[in-house]
Enzyme design. Structure first.
Site, PDB file in Angstrom:
ATOM      1  N   SER A 118       0.827  -1.209   0.000  1.00 52.65           N
ATOM      2  CA  SER A 118       0.000   0.000   0.000  1.00 52.65           C
ATOM      3  C   SER A 118       0.855   1.250   0.000  1.00 52.65           C
ATOM      4  O   SER A 118       0.354   2.333  -0.299  1.00 52.65           O
ATOM      5  CB  SER A 118      -0.872   0.020   1.259  1.00 52.65           C
ATOM      6  N   HIS A 139      -1.406  -2.842  -7.164  1.00 54.53           N
ATOM      7  CA  HIS A 139      -2.108  -2.633  -5.888  1.00 54.53           C
ATOM      8  C   HIS A 139      -3.608  -2.889  -6.052  1.00 54.53           C
ATOM      9  O   HIS A 139      -4.315  -2.092  -6.672  1.00 54.53           O
ATOM     10  CB  HIS A 139      -1.841  -1.196  -5.429  1.00 54.53           C
ATOM     11  N   GLU A 151      -4.199  -0.303  -8.913  1.00 58.17           N
ATOM     12  CA  GLU A 151      -3.204   0.740  -9.207  1.00 58.17           C
ATOM     13  C   GLU A 151      -1.952   0.068  -9.763  1.00 58.17           C
ATOM     14  O   GLU A 151      -1.454  -0.894  -9.151  1.00 58.17           O
ATOM     15  CB  GLU A 151      -2.841   1.531  -7.941  1.00 58.17           C
ATOM     16  N   ASN A 190      -4.443   5.732  -1.453  1.00 60.54           N
ATOM     17  CA  ASN A 190      -4.140   5.845  -0.022  1.00 60.54           C
ATOM     18  C   ASN A 190      -3.666   7.250   0.368  1.00 60.54           C
ATOM     19  O   ASN A 190      -3.817   7.655   1.522  1.00 60.54           O
ATOM     20  CB  ASN A 190      -3.124   4.796   0.411  1.00 60.54           C
TER      21      ASN A 190
END
Ligand code: CAA
Ligand code: NAD
Length: 286
Positions: A118, A139, A151, A190
């Site tokens: 992450s 991701h 991602e 994130n």
């Protein structure tokens, strides 16, 4: 890419395993202990049984999907893979060690080694792998079988062909929708989500409102599928904390710094839904 390996069969590893196996890929999952491997197998089976119960897959699909998956504790089982997705705990030392070892044992010159991290810099993982051109971030989002987004994070040393191979794999084989992000802690989602979650924890810690009212505020007032404290519980409070730490280390932005309550909850083992207790309690069947 017909043979995949997944390192770590926790929340994300088990979800990514399900996604790969349902797409027809022979999938090996590596865990640290026999108990963890058995827990990963139970998670994948449970999720497939729920999908069958809702009429999304047939019993034959369920059986065929499970037959494509092998659970093991032997990292060497990854040697013949075309693709390895690292989904171990969000800990830089653990990931560096895995990239060093797996990078050295992959037999195919063009095998790709990606991380579901992450927030940990992809370039560092590539540097220790000995095959930096074939390393990037891929991701997935939680729950991986449901969330469409992936991602794609090439680092400074990722070869352009690796990015294009992964783009076509996640789109055409897995049916996901990719966005591309640069190799900065937190990537796109994130970087926006984690300060919001940490702000909700600070708000709760300061006694602004109950957990339920903070969450209801965002669900009923902003149309989010779940409130920030329930979402932090779903992600895992250890993971939320680790992401905040990586982002704070990189940018020194106070909003990324984990609040003391989050530290205390992680130290107490109150890790959220996966531990049965976080901001909420998760009893049997809830
Ligand atoms: N595995 C497989 N399928 C699942 C699932 C799981 N763990 N959880 C839910 N589903 C499926 C259900 O089977 C159901 O499918 P159908 O509608 O096709 O029957 C669908 O998802 C909805 O599930 P439910 O009705 O049980 O529950 P819900 O409507 O409350 O949805 C949710 C649950 C999908 C989790 C929803 O609340 C949601 O989208 N929450 C937000 C999740 C989110 O923000 N994820 C991103 C986290 S951040 C991240 O992942 C990045 C990081 O690095 C931390
Ligand atoms: P988790 O705690 O549910 O599972 C981690 C698993 O990794 C555990 O089962 C553990 O036994 C295993 N593991 C640890 N060291 C290992 C090793 N050396 N070899 C093999 N297995 C090992 O964590 P998670 O939520 O699945 O997160 C995994 C990764 O995915 C992290 O990098 C996290 O940041 C990322 N991620 C998490 C979420 C989320 O919502 N939880 C979403 C996207 C990405």
């Amino acid at each position: 890419m017909q043979k995949a390996g997944i390192i770590g069969g926790g929340l994300m590893g088990s979800g990514i395993t399900e996604v790969c196996a349902r797409a027809g890929i022979d999938t090996v999952v590596v865990e640290v202990t026999e108990e963890a491997a058995a827990a990963a197998a139970a998670r994948v089976r449970g999720s497939l049984e729920r999908a069958q119960g809702r009429g999304k897959i047939t019993e034959q699909d369920l059986t065929a999907t499970l037959e494509r998956i092998t659970f093991t504790t032997d990292l060497e089982a990854l040697a013949d893979r075309d693709l390895v997705v690292e989904a171990a705990s969000e800990n830089e030392q653990v990931k560096l060690d895995l990239f060093r070892r797996v990078g050295a044992l992959l037999e195919k010159d063009d095998a790709v080694l990606v991380s579901n991290t992450s927030s940990i810099p992809i370039v560092k993982l590539g540097a220790v792998s000995g095959r930096a051109g074939h390393v990037m971030g891929v991701h997935f989002f939680n729950p991986a079988p449901v969330m469409k987004l992936v991602e794609l994070i090439p680092s400074l040393t990722t070869a352009p062909e690796t990015l294009e191979r992964m783009r076509s794999f996640v789109t055409e084989t897995l049916g996901k929708e990719p966005i591309e992000a640069t190799d900065r802690a937190g990537f796109v989602v994130n970087s926006l989500l984690v300060p919001y979650l940490l702000s909700a924890i600070r708000m709760y810690e300061a006694g602004y409102a109950s957990a339920k009212d903070i969450d209801s505020g965002m669900v009923l007032g902003c149309g989010h599928p779940m409130g920030p404290l329930a979402l932090a519980d779903l992600i895992g409070l250890d993971t939320v904390r680790a992401i905040g730490v990586s982002m704070y280390e990189e940018f020194k932005e106070p909003l990324y710094s984990p609040p003391p309550l989050l530290d205390r909850m992680v130290e107490a083992g109150l890790l959220g839904k996966k531990a049965g207790q976080g901001f909420y309690s998760y009893g049997e069947g809830r």
